[in-house]
Design a protein around this motif. Structure first.
Motif, PDB file in Angstrom:
ATOM      1  N   ALA A 180       0.840  -1.051  -0.128  1.00  0.00           N
ATOM      2  CA  ALA A 180      -0.024  -0.159  -0.031  1.00  0.00           C
ATOM      3  C   ALA A 180       0.881   1.379   0.024  1.00  0.00           C
ATOM      4  O   ALA A 180       0.478   2.143  -0.634  1.00  0.00           O
ATOM      5  N   ALA A 181       1.832   1.356   0.787  1.00  0.00           N
ATOM      6  CA  ALA A 181       2.885   2.389   0.904  1.00  0.00           C
ATOM      7  C   ALA A 181       3.463   2.472  -0.405  1.00  0.00           C
ATOM      8  O   ALA A 181       3.412   3.883  -0.992  1.00  0.00           O
ATOM      9  N   VAL A 182       3.863   1.512  -1.050  1.00  0.00           N
ATOM     10  CA  VAL A 182       4.452   1.901  -2.389  1.00  0.00           C
ATOM     11  C   VAL A 182       3.440   2.357  -3.256  1.00  0.00           C
ATOM     12  O   VAL A 182       3.568   3.145  -4.278  1.00  0.00           O
ATOM     13  N   ASP A 183       2.231   1.819  -3.409  1.00  0.00           N
ATOM     14  CA  ASP A 183       1.105   2.209  -4.341  1.00  0.00           C
ATOM     15  C   ASP A 183       1.056   3.753  -4.079  1.00  0.00           C
ATOM     16  O   ASP A 183       0.906   4.536  -5.086  1.00  0.00           O
ATOM     17  N   TYR A 184       0.906   4.206  -2.875  1.00  0.00           N
ATOM     18  CA  TYR A 184       0.749   5.831  -2.737  1.00  0.00           C
ATOM     19  C   TYR A 184       1.839   6.453  -3.040  1.00  0.00           C
ATOM     20  O   TYR A 184       1.714   7.543  -3.804  1.00  0.00           O
ATOM     21  N   VAL A 185       3.145   5.989  -2.949  1.00  0.00           N
ATOM     22  CA  VAL A 185       4.300   6.422  -3.770  1.00  0.00           C
ATOM     23  C   VAL A 185       4.353   6.761  -5.226  1.00  0.00           C
ATOM     24  O   VAL A 185       4.311   7.814  -5.786  1.00  0.00           O
ATOM     25  N   TYR A 186       3.793   5.668  -5.674  1.00  0.00           N
ATOM     26  CA  TYR A 186       3.590   5.734  -7.313  1.00  0.00           C
ATOM     27  C   TYR A 186       2.317   6.640  -7.715  1.00  0.00           C
ATOM     28  O   TYR A 186       2.619   7.287  -8.693  1.00  0.00           O
ATOM     29  N   VAL A 187       1.345   6.684  -6.849  1.00  0.00           N
ATOM     30  CA  VAL A 187       0.293   7.886  -7.294  1.00  0.00           C
ATOM     31  C   VAL A 187       0.818   9.252  -6.980  1.00  0.00           C
ATOM     32  O   VAL A 187       0.587  10.018  -7.961  1.00  0.00           O
ATOM     33  N   GLY A 188       1.711   9.447  -6.231  1.00  0.00           N
ATOM     34  CA  GLY A 188       2.469  10.697  -6.101  1.00  0.00           C
ATOM     35  C   GLY A 188       3.341  11.194  -6.845  1.00  0.00           C
ATOM     36  O   GLY A 188       3.395  12.015  -7.620  1.00  0.00           O
ATOM     37  N   ALA A 189       4.179  10.089  -7.607  1.00  0.00           N
ATOM     38  CA  ALA A 189       4.841  10.138  -8.869  1.00  0.00           C
ATOM     39  C   ALA A 189       4.122  10.488 -10.118  1.00  0.00           C
ATOM     40  O   ALA A 189       4.534  11.169 -11.012  1.00  0.00           O
ATOM     41  N   ALA A 190       2.962  10.051 -10.243  1.00  0.00           N
ATOM     42  CA  ALA A 190       1.928  10.224 -11.190  1.00  0.00           C
ATOM     43  C   ALA A 190       1.645  11.822 -11.282  1.00  0.00           C
ATOM     44  O   ALA A 190       1.770  12.423 -12.130  1.00  0.00           O
ATOM     45  N   GLY A 191       1.475  12.174  -9.720  1.00  0.00           N
ATOM     46  CA  GLY A 191       1.141  13.679  -9.736  1.00  0.00           C
ATOM     47  C   GLY A 191       2.173  14.520 -10.158  1.00  0.00           C
ATOM     48  O   GLY A 191       2.036  15.412 -10.700  1.00  0.00           O
ATOM     49  N   ALA A 192       3.638  14.044 -10.051  1.00  0.00           N
ATOM     50  CA  ALA A 192       4.642  14.656 -10.521  1.00  0.00           C
ATOM     51  C   ALA A 192       4.669  14.735 -12.087  1.00  0.00           C
ATOM     52  O   ALA A 192       5.145  15.576 -12.736  1.00  0.00           O
ATOM     53  N   ALA A 193       4.290  13.634 -12.664  1.00  0.00           N
ATOM     54  CA  ALA A 193       4.190  13.636 -14.045  1.00  0.00           C
ATOM     55  C   ALA A 193       3.006  14.677 -14.601  1.00  0.00           C
ATOM     56  O   ALA A 193       3.488  15.224 -15.556  1.00  0.00           O
ATOM     57  N   ALA A 194       2.070  14.644 -13.740  1.00  0.00           N
ATOM     58  CA  ALA A 194       0.909  15.453 -14.310  1.00  0.00           C
ATOM     59  C   ALA A 194       1.520  16.857 -14.358  1.00  0.00           C
ATOM     60  O   ALA A 194       1.271  17.679 -15.074  1.00  0.00           O
ATOM     61  N   LEU A 195       2.371  17.459 -13.115  1.00  0.00           N
ATOM     62  CA  LEU A 195       2.982  18.711 -13.240  1.00  0.00           C
ATOM     63  C   LEU A 195       4.082  18.812 -14.327  1.00  0.00           C
ATOM     64  O   LEU A 195       3.926  20.107 -15.073  1.00  0.00           O
TER      65      LEU A 195
END
Length: 517
Positions: A470-485
């Motif tokens: 779950a923790a790594v899943d949330y990290v990848y969602v955060g990385a997707a947010g960086a890609a969106a930026l």
């Protein structure tokens, strides 16, 4: 839609240039080998040290501060990138690369002679001071040597160096530490660096530089301010949540000090005759968009490089070597995609190619949380393979494109500013995603739980495995947010077509604006 063309004369105070017979690319083969060796020094240095940490700590002690072996090096590289970029535009690439390589080798020799952890950390900083010159100047020389159509070739070669280092570095470090002595991981830099120095000194021919009309002024106050700002900021990001809580007095004091130093740096740079980070780096839409996009790239790269090995070992139950191969799959596709990207951006332009790459990366990062639990190793490996291809399509067109929008006398500063933003993004990402992962673990397993405390027993129970998943899943969602930026920066700031400058025949230098791409 294009931005106004920068002047072909370069920044004020920079020495004028004229092409010599044959140009700087007259002996490209040996020079390219030298660049790959120099880049290899910087690329290998981080990965080769990581596997030797147990032997180093066992010999020197200092377990509580060993992370500064990496943080100190990263700090020195990051804060010196813009300084070396400006110096290479002012005095030429060759002397800066030679000086940086010599400093790196001196640091390596000192590291091999370290007598305790404090001295080793200090000497790693010396290494990093030279590493900043290696990273930025090598990329700039590569752009000088090759015209626009051929630049993906050299960039792909440099990318392959990083790919090779990421795979071979840990294995080589483990072999040297286990069967020889950990000091050899630093001594091995000497023959490689000396060969690179010899090739550069003998074969790199730069455009002849005529003396400037006025004495060149070096913005030493600005350089010191940038160094201080970066040092305080990265210290806050690296130590926050580790050595002390994020909302504690040390964290808030360091972050506040970094903000004050940043404001002071802006004041100094505005008043300087020849600022280290000139204002035009941010006033030109193309450069600003590329800098912000590559900063976001540095942010999202932390997710796989830092957290995927933990996921592979704890959730998938793989050993360290197999977990490394899951991660390394993206280093196989990244340089191949980068090498082929010119076939895309020559048809649809730099901006649209980068948008295509980062959009694909965004989808792949969002797909990671949907992987089954516990899943098979080939599933994250396939995602990483595709992610590497997407990021190769994203990063290289931006670097080649932004280098092609500025004249020779501004290329070093422009390249260094992009790499600086990427490095800062990585530093922020390490702190941000570490906080996210530890927060998820604490919520699921109890207060005070983080990846460090779980390390000895990551795969002990199904509950721990699911919490890490779950923790790594949330990290990848955060990385997707960086890609969106990054995508947002390209769509809102970057012009539809980059204003490419015409290149002087024979030397790859830029002159007047030739068109847009």
């Amino acid at each position: 839609m294009t931005e106004s063309s920068p002047t072909s004369a370069g920044t004020a105070g920079s020495a004028a240039v004229s092409a010599p017979d044959g140009g700087p690319g007259a002996r490209r083969g040996p020079v390219v080998l030298a660049l790959m060796l120099a880049m290899g020094l910087a690329a290998l240095d981080g990965t080769i040290v990581s596997t030797a940490v147990p032997q180093i700590v066992g010999d020197l002690g200092g377990l509580s501060v060993f992370s500064w072996l990496f943080s100190g090096y990263l700090l020195a590289v990051t804060v010196t990138l813009p300084v070396y970029g400006k110096l290479s535009d002012t005095f030429g690439r060759k002397p800066v690369l030679i000086a940086g390589t010599v400093l790196f080798l001196v640091g390596s020799l000192l590291c091999a002679a370290a007598w305790n952890m404090a001295s080793l950390i200090a000497f790693r900083v010396v290494q990093g001071l030279g590493g900043g010159a290696l990273q930025g100047t090598v990329q700039t020389i590569a752009a000088d040597l090759y015209p626009l159509k051929e630049r993906p070739k050299i960039q792909a070669k440099l990318s392959s160096v990083w790919a090779t280092a990421s795979i071979a570095g840990p294995a080589l470090g483990g072999l040297l530490a286990g069967y020889a002595d950990w000091r050899w991981i630093f001594l091995i830099n000497l023959p490689v660096g000396l060969l690179a120095l010899w090739l550069v000194g003998r074969h790199l021919v730069e455009p002849a530089r005529t003396a400037p009309r006025e004495r060149v002024r070096i913005d030493w106050a600005g350089a010191l301010a940038i160094f201080a700002t970066g040092a305080v900021l990265i210290t806050a990001l690296v130590q926050g949540g580790v050595a002390w809580p994020w909302l504690s007095a040390p964290s808030l004091g360091l972050l506040g000090g970094a903000a004050a130093l940043a404001a002071l740096t802006v004041v100094i740079e505005r008043r300087a005759a020849e600022p280290i980070i000139p204002g035009w780096v941010w006033r030109r839409r193309t450069i600003a968009a590329v800098n912000l996009s590559l900063g976001a790239l540095g942010l999202l790269m932390v997710a796989p490089t830092v957290f995927l090995p933990t996921y592979a070992q704890s959730v998938l139950g793989l050993g360290p070597i197999a977990a490394g191969f899951v991660l390394s799959s993206w280093t196989l596709s990244w340089p191949i995609s980068a090498a082929l990207s010119n076939r895309v951006y020559t048809r649809i332009g730099f901006r649209l190619t980068a948008v295509l790459g980062i959009s694909l990366a965004l989808v792949l990062l969002l797909a990671f949380p949907f992987l089954p639990f516990p899943g098979e190793p080939w599933q994250p490996a396939l995602l990483m393979l595709l992610l590497g291809a997407a990021l190769g399509l994203f990063q290289l067109p931006l670097i080649v494109g932004v280098q092609s929008t500025v004249p020779y006398g501004e290329r070093g500063t422009t390249t260094a500013s992009a790499l600086f933003c990427r490095q800062v993004g990585q530093s922020i990402g390490a702190a941000l995603f570490g906080a996210i992962a530890n927060g998820v673990l604490a919520a699921r397993l109890g207060a005070g739980t983080d990846l460090d405390t779980l390390a000895p027993a990551l795969a002990a129970t199904d509950g721990i495995r699911r919490a890490v998943d779950a923790a790594v899943d949330y990290v990848y969602v955060g990385a997707a947010g960086a890609a969106a930026l990054a995508l947002l920066a390209l769509l809102t700031l970057a012009p539809r077509r980059f204003p490419v400058l015409e290149e002087a025949a024979g030397d790859g230098r830029s002159g007047q604006e030739a068109g847009a791409r």
